[in-house]
Design a protein around this motif. Structure first.
Motif, PDB file in Angstrom:
ATOM      1  N   GLN A 116     -14.816 -58.963 -54.585  1.00 16.81           N
ATOM      2  CA  GLN A 116     -15.610 -59.232 -53.421  1.00 16.81           C
ATOM      3  C   GLN A 116     -15.337 -60.911 -53.202  1.00 16.81           C
ATOM      4  N   ALA A 117     -15.476 -61.290 -51.951  1.00 15.83           N
ATOM      5  CA  ALA A 117     -15.030 -62.748 -51.701  1.00 15.83           C
ATOM      6  C   ALA A 117     -16.202 -63.568 -51.816  1.00 15.83           C
ATOM      7  N   VAL A 118     -15.324 -64.732 -52.297  1.00 17.07           N
ATOM      8  CA  VAL A 118     -16.329 -65.835 -52.818  1.00 17.07           C
ATOM      9  C   VAL A 118     -16.840 -66.544 -51.425  1.00 17.07           C
ATOM     10  N   ARG A 119     -18.089 -66.722 -51.253  1.00 13.11           N
ATOM     11  CA  ARG A 119     -19.015 -67.035 -50.061  1.00 13.11           C
ATOM     12  C   ARG A 119     -18.564 -68.430 -49.827  1.00 13.11           C
ATOM     13  N   PRO A 120     -18.840 -68.812 -48.389  1.00 15.13           N
ATOM     14  CA  PRO A 120     -18.294 -70.202 -48.156  1.00 15.13           C
ATOM     15  C   PRO A 120     -19.080 -71.299 -48.976  1.00 15.13           C
ATOM     16  N   ASP A 121     -20.253 -70.790 -49.421  1.00 15.44           N
ATOM     17  CA  ASP A 121     -21.099 -71.987 -50.435  1.00 15.44           C
ATOM     18  C   ASP A 121     -20.458 -71.902 -51.885  1.00 15.44           C
ATOM     19  N   GLY A 122     -19.460 -71.143 -52.081  1.00 15.97           N
ATOM     20  CA  GLY A 122     -18.640 -70.877 -53.478  1.00 15.97           C
ATOM     21  C   GLY A 122     -19.372 -70.207 -54.240  1.00 15.97           C
ATOM     22  N   LYS A 123     -20.146 -69.082 -54.144  1.00 16.06           N
ATOM     23  CA  LYS A 123     -20.779 -68.408 -54.999  1.00 16.06           C
ATOM     24  C   LYS A 123     -20.734 -66.948 -54.797  1.00 16.06           C
ATOM     25  N   ILE A 124     -20.631 -65.966 -55.790  1.00 18.02           N
ATOM     26  CA  ILE A 124     -20.661 -64.731 -55.829  1.00 18.02           C
ATOM     27  C   ILE A 124     -22.055 -64.001 -56.561  1.00 18.02           C
ATOM     28  N   THR A 125     -22.130 -63.036 -56.191  1.00 21.81           N
ATOM     29  CA  THR A 125     -23.752 -62.293 -56.701  1.00 21.81           C
ATOM     30  C   THR A 125     -23.093 -61.039 -57.741  1.00 21.81           C
ATOM     31  N   MET A 126     -23.603 -61.226 -58.927  1.00 17.20           N
ATOM     32  CA  MET A 126     -23.529 -60.434 -60.021  1.00 17.20           C
ATOM     33  C   MET A 126     -24.896 -59.684 -60.315  1.00 17.20           C
TER      34      MET A 126
ATOM     35  N   VAL B  36      -8.117 -60.849 -57.051  1.00  9.05           N
ATOM     36  CA  VAL B  36      -7.432 -59.833 -56.532  1.00  9.05           C
ATOM     37  C   VAL B  36      -6.719 -60.197 -55.359  1.00  9.05           C
ATOM     38  N   ASP B  37      -7.164 -61.355 -54.492  1.00  7.02           N
ATOM     39  CA  ASP B  37      -6.396 -61.862 -53.139  1.00  7.02           C
ATOM     40  C   ASP B  37      -6.623 -63.255 -53.053  1.00  7.02           C
ATOM     41  N   VAL B  38      -5.713 -63.978 -52.876  1.00  7.74           N
ATOM     42  CA  VAL B  38      -5.749 -65.604 -52.631  1.00  7.74           C
ATOM     43  C   VAL B  38      -5.816 -65.747 -51.175  1.00  7.74           C
ATOM     44  N   ARG B  39      -6.848 -66.303 -50.722  1.00  2.00           N
ATOM     45  CA  ARG B  39      -7.299 -66.417 -49.181  1.00  2.00           C
ATOM     46  C   ARG B  39      -7.719 -68.068 -49.143  1.00  2.00           C
ATOM     47  N   SER B  40      -7.878 -68.521 -49.839  1.00  2.00           N
ATOM     48  CA  SER B  40      -8.498 -70.087 -49.816  1.00  2.00           C
ATOM     49  C   SER B  40      -7.402 -71.106 -49.812  1.00  2.00           C
ATOM     50  N   LYS B  41      -6.143 -70.742 -50.289  1.00  2.00           N
ATOM     51  CA  LYS B  41      -4.847 -71.598 -50.433  1.00  2.00           C
ATOM     52  C   LYS B  41      -3.801 -71.169 -49.572  1.00  2.00           C
ATOM     53  N   ASN B  42      -3.593 -71.860 -48.227  1.00  2.00           N
ATOM     54  CA  ASN B  42      -2.389 -71.448 -47.570  1.00  2.00           C
ATOM     55  C   ASN B  42      -1.644 -72.564 -46.945  1.00  2.00           C
ATOM     56  N   PHE B  43      -0.676 -72.458 -46.395  1.00  2.00           N
ATOM     57  CA  PHE B  43       0.094 -73.510 -45.568  1.00  2.00           C
ATOM     58  C   PHE B  43       0.604 -72.861 -44.302  1.00  2.00           C
ATOM     59  N   TYR B  44       0.875 -73.811 -43.479  1.00  2.00           N
ATOM     60  CA  TYR B  44       1.118 -73.197 -41.979  1.00  2.00           C
ATOM     61  C   TYR B  44       2.674 -73.828 -41.512  1.00  2.00           C
ATOM     62  N   LEU B  45       3.216 -72.925 -41.000  1.00  2.00           N
ATOM     63  CA  LEU B  45       4.456 -73.055 -40.335  1.00  2.00           C
ATOM     64  C   LEU B  45       4.475 -73.189 -38.666  1.00  2.00           C
ATOM     65  N   LEU B  46       4.971 -74.172 -38.028  1.00  2.00           N
ATOM     66  CA  LEU B  46       4.611 -74.193 -36.485  1.00  2.00           C
ATOM     67  C   LEU B  46       6.139 -74.580 -36.134  1.00  2.00           C
ATOM     68  N   GLY B  47       6.203 -74.052 -34.646  1.00  2.00           N
ATOM     69  CA  GLY B  47       7.414 -74.410 -33.839  1.00  2.00           C
ATOM     70  C   GLY B  47       8.500 -73.491 -34.102  1.00  2.00           C
TER      71      GLY B  47
ATOM     72  N   ILE C 240     -10.412 -71.465 -58.140  1.00  2.00           N
ATOM     73  CA  ILE C 240     -11.094 -70.446 -57.171  1.00  2.00           C
ATOM     74  C   ILE C 240     -11.606 -71.133 -56.049  1.00  2.00           C
ATOM     75  N   GLY C 241     -11.329 -70.806 -54.663  1.00  2.00           N
ATOM     76  CA  GLY C 241     -12.047 -71.117 -53.640  1.00  2.00           C
ATOM     77  C   GLY C 241     -12.709 -70.458 -52.735  1.00  2.00           C
ATOM     78  N   ALA C 242     -13.360 -70.679 -51.712  1.00  2.00           N
ATOM     79  CA  ALA C 242     -14.081 -69.922 -50.767  1.00  2.00           C
ATOM     80  C   ALA C 242     -13.200 -68.928 -50.184  1.00  2.00           C
ATOM     81  N   GLU C 243     -13.540 -67.751 -50.077  1.00  2.00           N
ATOM     82  CA  GLU C 243     -12.724 -66.380 -49.455  1.00  2.00           C
ATOM     83  C   GLU C 243     -11.946 -66.045 -50.251  1.00  2.00           C
ATOM     84  N   ASP C 244     -11.524 -66.643 -51.414  1.00  2.00           N
ATOM     85  CA  ASP C 244     -10.708 -65.655 -52.456  1.00  2.00           C
ATOM     86  C   ASP C 244     -11.363 -64.655 -52.924  1.00  2.00           C
TER      87      ASP C 244
END
Length: 259
Positions: free
Chosen positions: A126-136, A176-187, A105-109
């Motif tokens: 809920q999204a994982v905060r930039p500091d890596g935490k969630i609130t329960m 629920v949604d993966v947002r911390s792991k991405n790759f980028y295609l350019l050109g 799990i990473g930030a923004e997931d």
């Protein structure tokens, strides 16, 4: 003669009743049922929640019906998580296709937490905060980043036992949604941009996700930048089954350049 005339008069009375009205005999009320006979009980509506004990009624719910048993409601199962989410008044979270034992799990997931025994501790997506935490609820801030969903579930289970519960609860962490792991295609590709890296993806598969090449793309000299390293990929060779070792798996934040 008088008797015959009276009889004929009585017989002709129903013929002179106005249209839409019944005769005096038809207007007599039907005989009531036997007062000693008990009315058969009506079956309750199916699908209603059932109380865990005859002494504990379900507040605000109709009587439980004879709904068929569901074999997928064991604690910790996806069906149990969906039922717990429904009891909390939220739609069940639909998880992303990740391996709960290996995915980190990473930030923004976006994650959700289901506690089967007490939905008051459950967490809607809920999204994982930039500091890596969630609130329960009641537990406060919990570090979720850099852990697998199963590791986070075990940690939450221990905290609940230490503070609130005598028996270990069934806890499920859903990505629920993966947002911390991405790759980028350019050109020179038809759909350049940012793509989620949810499942293992090769360079060839990434190029397919980008909708193929534009007319003047150099398919023989594709570069993949990973930090300070540069990998080369020849699409023409790989498409013919040659030098397949260059069709490597992508890693988060890889940049693919098609000139």
């Amino acid at each position: 003669m008088k008797a015959l005339a009276l009889t004929a008069f009585l017989v002709s009375i129903p013929l002179f009743c106005p249209a839409g009205q019944s005769s005096p005999r038809e207007q007599q009320p039907a005989q009531s049922a036997d007062p000693g006979q008990k009315k058969a009980p009506q079956p309750p509506a199916s699908g209603a929640p059932v109380s865990i004990s005859p002494m504990i009624p379900v507040v605000g719910a109709p009587p439980a019906g004879d709904s068929p048993a569901n074999a997928d409601l064991a604690p910790g199962s996806p069906g149990a998580a969906a039922m717990a989410a429904g009891a909390a008044g939220a739609k069940p979270a639909i998880g992303a296709p990740v391996n709960t034992r290996t995915f980190i799990i990473g930030a923004e997931d976006v994650i959700a937490v289901s506690v089967f025994e007490n939905t008051g501790f459950s967490v809607q997506p809920q999204a994982v905060r930039p500091d890596g935490k969630i609130t329960m609820p009641l537990l406060g801030e919990i570090v979720a980043a850099d852990k697998t969903p199963e590791e986070l579930a075990d940690e939450i289970k221990k905290i609940l036992v230490d503070r609130y519960m005598k028996e270990p609860p069934h806890v499920q962490v859903i990505v629920v949604d993966v947002r911390s792991k991405n790759f980028y295609l350019l050109g020179e590709v038809n759909k350049p941009g940012k793509f989620p890296l949810v499942v293992p993806t090769t360079i060839m598969q990434a190029l397919v996700n980008a909708g193929g090449f534009r007319d003047f793309a150099n398919k023989k000299d594709i570069k993949i930048q990973r930090g300070n390293k540069i990998f080369k990929f020849n699409y023409v060779e790989a498409s013919k089954g040659k030098h397949l070792e260059q069709n490597i798996l992508l890693q988060p934040d890889d940049n693919i350049f098609v000139h």
